[in-house]
Design an enzyme around this catalytic site. Structure first.
Site, PDB file in Angstrom:
ATOM      1  N   GLY A 224      31.942  49.846   2.565  1.00  0.00           N
ATOM      2  CA  GLY A 224      32.952  48.908   2.122  1.00  0.00           C
ATOM      3  C   GLY A 224      33.276  49.164   0.661  1.00  0.00           C
ATOM      4  O   GLY A 224      32.487  49.782  -0.062  1.00  0.00           O
TER       5      GLY A 224
ATOM      6  N   GLN B  70      36.273  47.134  -7.645  1.00  0.00           N
ATOM      7  CA  GLN B  70      35.271  48.168  -7.917  1.00  0.00           C
ATOM      8  C   GLN B  70      35.902  49.455  -8.454  1.00  0.00           C
ATOM      9  O   GLN B  70      35.211  50.282  -9.032  1.00  0.00           O
ATOM     10  CB  GLN B  70      34.454  48.467  -6.666  1.00  0.00           C
ATOM     11  CG  GLN B  70      33.547  47.310  -6.257  1.00  0.00           C
ATOM     12  CD  GLN B  70      32.797  47.629  -5.000  1.00  0.00           C
ATOM     13  OE1 GLN B  70      33.275  47.390  -3.901  1.00  0.00           O
ATOM     14  NE2 GLN B  70      31.615  48.199  -5.164  1.00  0.00           N
TER      15      GLN B  70
ATOM     16  N   CYS C  76      25.003  48.426  -3.087  1.00  0.00           N
ATOM     17  CA  CYS C  76      26.374  48.304  -3.575  1.00  0.00           C
ATOM     18  C   CYS C  76      26.712  49.518  -4.425  1.00  0.00           C
ATOM     19  O   CYS C  76      25.906  49.950  -5.249  1.00  0.00           O
ATOM     20  CB  CYS C  76      26.490  47.027  -4.405  1.00  0.00           C
ATOM     21  SG  CYS C  76      28.127  46.732  -5.070  1.00  0.00           S
ATOM     22  N   LEU C  77      27.907  50.047  -4.222  1.00  0.00           N
ATOM     23  CA  LEU C  77      28.342  51.197  -5.008  1.00  0.00           C
ATOM     24  C   LEU C  77      28.453  50.854  -6.497  1.00  0.00           C
ATOM     25  O   LEU C  77      28.360  51.736  -7.339  1.00  0.00           O
ATOM     26  CB  LEU C  77      29.680  51.723  -4.478  1.00  0.00           C
ATOM     27  CG  LEU C  77      29.656  52.255  -3.045  1.00  0.00           C
ATOM     28  CD1 LEU C  77      31.063  52.659  -2.601  1.00  0.00           C
ATOM     29  CD2 LEU C  77      28.690  53.413  -2.898  1.00  0.00           C
TER      30      LEU C  77
ATOM     31  N   HIS D 127      30.128  40.600   1.810  1.00  0.00           N
ATOM     32  CA  HIS D 127      29.752  41.330   0.590  1.00  0.00           C
ATOM     33  C   HIS D 127      31.005  41.716  -0.205  1.00  0.00           C
ATOM     34  O   HIS D 127      31.082  41.485  -1.413  1.00  0.00           O
ATOM     35  CB  HIS D 127      28.945  42.582   0.978  1.00  0.00           C
ATOM     36  CG  HIS D 127      28.560  43.444  -0.177  1.00  0.00           C
ATOM     37  ND1 HIS D 127      27.276  43.496  -0.675  1.00  0.00           N
ATOM     38  CD2 HIS D 127      29.291  44.302  -0.945  1.00  0.00           C
ATOM     39  CE1 HIS D 127      27.238  44.350  -1.693  1.00  0.00           C
ATOM     40  NE2 HIS D 127      28.448  44.856  -1.869  1.00  0.00           N
ATOM     41  N   GLU D 128      31.990  42.312   0.491  1.00  0.00           N
ATOM     42  CA  GLU D 128      33.227  42.727  -0.192  1.00  0.00           C
ATOM     43  C   GLU D 128      34.027  41.520  -0.660  1.00  0.00           C
ATOM     44  O   GLU D 128      34.628  41.548  -1.739  1.00  0.00           O
ATOM     45  CB  GLU D 128      34.070  43.630   0.710  1.00  0.00           C
ATOM     46  CG  GLU D 128      33.387  44.927   1.118  1.00  0.00           C
ATOM     47  CD  GLU D 128      32.788  45.728  -0.028  1.00  0.00           C
ATOM     48  OE1 GLU D 128      33.344  45.718  -1.144  1.00  0.00           O
ATOM     49  OE2 GLU D 128      31.747  46.369   0.193  1.00  0.00           O
TER      50      GLU D 128
ATOM     51  N   HIS E  68      32.933  40.338  -3.960  1.00  0.00           N
ATOM     52  CA  HIS E  68      33.519  41.115  -5.061  1.00  0.00           C
ATOM     53  C   HIS E  68      34.867  40.536  -5.469  1.00  0.00           C
ATOM     54  O   HIS E  68      35.168  40.431  -6.658  1.00  0.00           O
ATOM     55  CB  HIS E  68      33.728  42.575  -4.657  1.00  0.00           C
ATOM     56  CG  HIS E  68      32.509  43.422  -4.752  1.00  0.00           C
ATOM     57  ND1 HIS E  68      31.861  43.688  -5.942  1.00  0.00           N
ATOM     58  CD2 HIS E  68      31.818  44.096  -3.792  1.00  0.00           C
ATOM     59  CE1 HIS E  68      30.833  44.480  -5.707  1.00  0.00           C
ATOM     60  NE2 HIS E  68      30.779  44.741  -4.412  1.00  0.00           N
TER      61      HIS E  68
END
Length: 179
Positions: free
Chosen positions: A45, A50, A96-97, A138-139, A142
């Site tokens: 994702g 991000q 997470c990225l 999760h996304e 963000h």
């Protein structure tokens, strides 16, 4: 085009993203670039914030039973509205990225209902369960200016802070040694 992912503790990650107003070529380019970026970094994702774009745009692409991410399974989610279907919870090991090399157990709702728009502005609905529901939540966090590390237990957050500072110090030392 692969874009740079901003990482913690960058303050921009804590911005609340704005709704998409125009469904145009610029948005399509962003979505395409986000997909390329997500795949390049082995993510499931990615939220627009991000890649330093504070718009309510996210991608989710869960691997299939063969651990392959197929583009036809990609969800492009714009202006999401999320509701929980019940109180049932699920705990998953999340990463997470934007918080590289750190994974921790997070508890989230197991079943969600999602209203959103696609890249053309068409309204869509989706019921998601299990890992797909977790990834969407999760996304979505963000887009609301939150990271998964805010959801972990206090003692685990302290462990994260200690590891993060140690890694930061090591990176700084390596950078200085190269000069």
């Amino acid at each position: 085009m692969k874009r740079e992912i901003i990482t913690y503790p960058n303050k921009r990650l804590f911005l609340k993203s704005e709704p998409v107003q125009e469904f145009n070529e610029e948005l399509h380019t962003l979505l395409d670039d986000m997909y390329e970026t997500m795949i390049a970094y082995n993510g499931v994702g990615l939220a627009a914030i991000q890649v330093d774009i504070p718009l309510r745009v996210m991608l989710v692409n869960i691997p299939d039973e063969n651990e392959e991410q197929k583009k036809e399974d990609l969800l492009e989610i714009i202006n999401p509205e999320l509701t929980f279907l019940d109180d049932e919870q699920i705990t998953c090991n999340e990463g997470c990225l934007s918080v590289p090399d750190f994974y921790e157990e997070v508890t989230r709702n197991k079943n969600i209902y999602l209203k959103y728009q696609d890249r053309f502005g068409n309204f869509k609905e989706l019921e998601a369960r299990g890992f797909l529901a977790v990834a969407i939540q999760h996304e979505n966090d963000h887009l609301n200016g939150h990271l998964f590390i805010e959801k972990i237990a206090y003692s685990k957050k302290q462990k994260f802070d200690k590891e993060f500072k140690k890694n930061l110090k090591a990176k700084k030392k390596n950078t200085q040694a190269k000069k």
